[in-house]
Design an enzyme around this catalytic site. Structure first.
Site, PDB file in Angstrom:
ATOM      1  CG  HIS A  48      -1.209 -15.257  37.168  1.00 23.41           C
ATOM      2  ND1 HIS A  48      -1.634 -15.645  38.430  1.00 23.41           N
ATOM      3  CD2 HIS A  48      -2.312 -15.259  36.388  1.00 23.41           C
ATOM      4  CE1 HIS A  48      -2.936 -15.866  38.410  1.00 23.41           C
ATOM      5  NE2 HIS A  48      -3.373 -15.647  37.177  1.00 23.41           N
ATOM      6  CB  CYS A  49       2.279 -18.702  40.433  1.00 19.60           C
ATOM      7  SG  CYS A  49       3.905 -17.930  40.609  1.00 19.60           S
ATOM      8  CG  ASN A  50       0.152 -15.523  45.688  1.00 19.19           C
ATOM      9  OD1 ASN A  50      -0.106 -14.360  45.395  1.00 19.19           O
ATOM     10  ND2 ASN A  50      -0.125 -16.027  46.884  1.00 19.19           N
TER      11      ASN A  50
END
Length: 227
Positions: A120-122
């Site tokens: 995941h990222c933001n």
């Protein structure tokens, strides 16, 4: 893991197409999706819910964050999951290819142990999808277009920025070159050196064979002329 599909085969087309019975809804961008068995892609929001992570069977988490987000996008449950944190800049100039091997090794190790990995990222839109596309590309030995479509057909909202997309394209030639080198037989690599050594030996033998039996320039003996 060496996974190959015949080009344009039905098996390959089915793999890229993904499940055809999924109707994408806008709110699904706040969830994560399974891209390949054991590898999930989503936003930071999913990583904040320990109950959801447990229900999904997550054991490992790749947290990719812009350095400016470090105060909020961070490992929330270090005692419950194994984390890999990659600090980057969410800009087109960020070099992802240099960071990718670390993520690739982490994911491969987790999958080999039977784990399940959330990347995941933001927002799960541009940054983390770029890493997952490169992983899928090499894992299934796909072109960058097929890898992009495979991921996008499971998480419809992804949209890597232009700089990331350029690097994804570049990575195809990189992984294929490395693959070609690794598949080249070791004995073929050693052959040229062995041949050079044999040629050198033959040249030495030839030089020895061509040495004159009688010295062409014997030492000068002044008494020999008088006799």
């Amino acid at each position: 893991m060496d996974v190959r599909f015949a080009p344009n085969s039905q098996e390959l087309r089915d793999l890229i197409q993904g499940p055809g019975d999924v109707e994408w809804r806008y709110d699904m961008r706040h969830q994560c999706q399974e891209i390949l068995p054991g590898l999930l892609l989503g936003p930071f929001q999913v990583s904040k819910n320990q109950v959801t992570l447990k229900e999904l069977g997550i054991s490992h988490i790749v947290c990719i964050r812009d350095v400016k987000e470090a105060f909020s996008v961070r490992p929330r449950f270090p005692d419950a999951f194994q984390y890999l944190v990659l600090d980057v800049q969410d800009s087109e100039e960020q070099n992802l290819i240099r960071l990718f091997p670390k993520a690739q090794q982490f994911i491969n190790t987790a999958l080999s142990l039977g784990g399940r990995v959330l990347v995941h990222c933001n927002g799960g839109i541009s940054l983390s999808p770029a890493f997952v596309i490169m992983f899928v590309m090499q894992h299934y030995q796909l072109s960058w277009e097929d890898a992009l479509h495979l991921v996008q057909n499971r998480r419809y909202c992804i949209s890597p920025n232009g700089g990331f997309l350029t690097q994804i394209k570049e990575y195809e030639s990189i992984y294929k070159a490395n693959l070609a080198v690794s598949m080249f037989p070791a004995n073929h690599q050693a052959a040229p050196r062995r041949k050079r050594e044999d040629d050198d030996d033959e040249e030495d033998d030839e030089r020895e064979d061509k040495r004159p039996l009688v010295d062409a320039n014997p030492p000068y003996d002044p008494d020999a002329m008088e006799s």
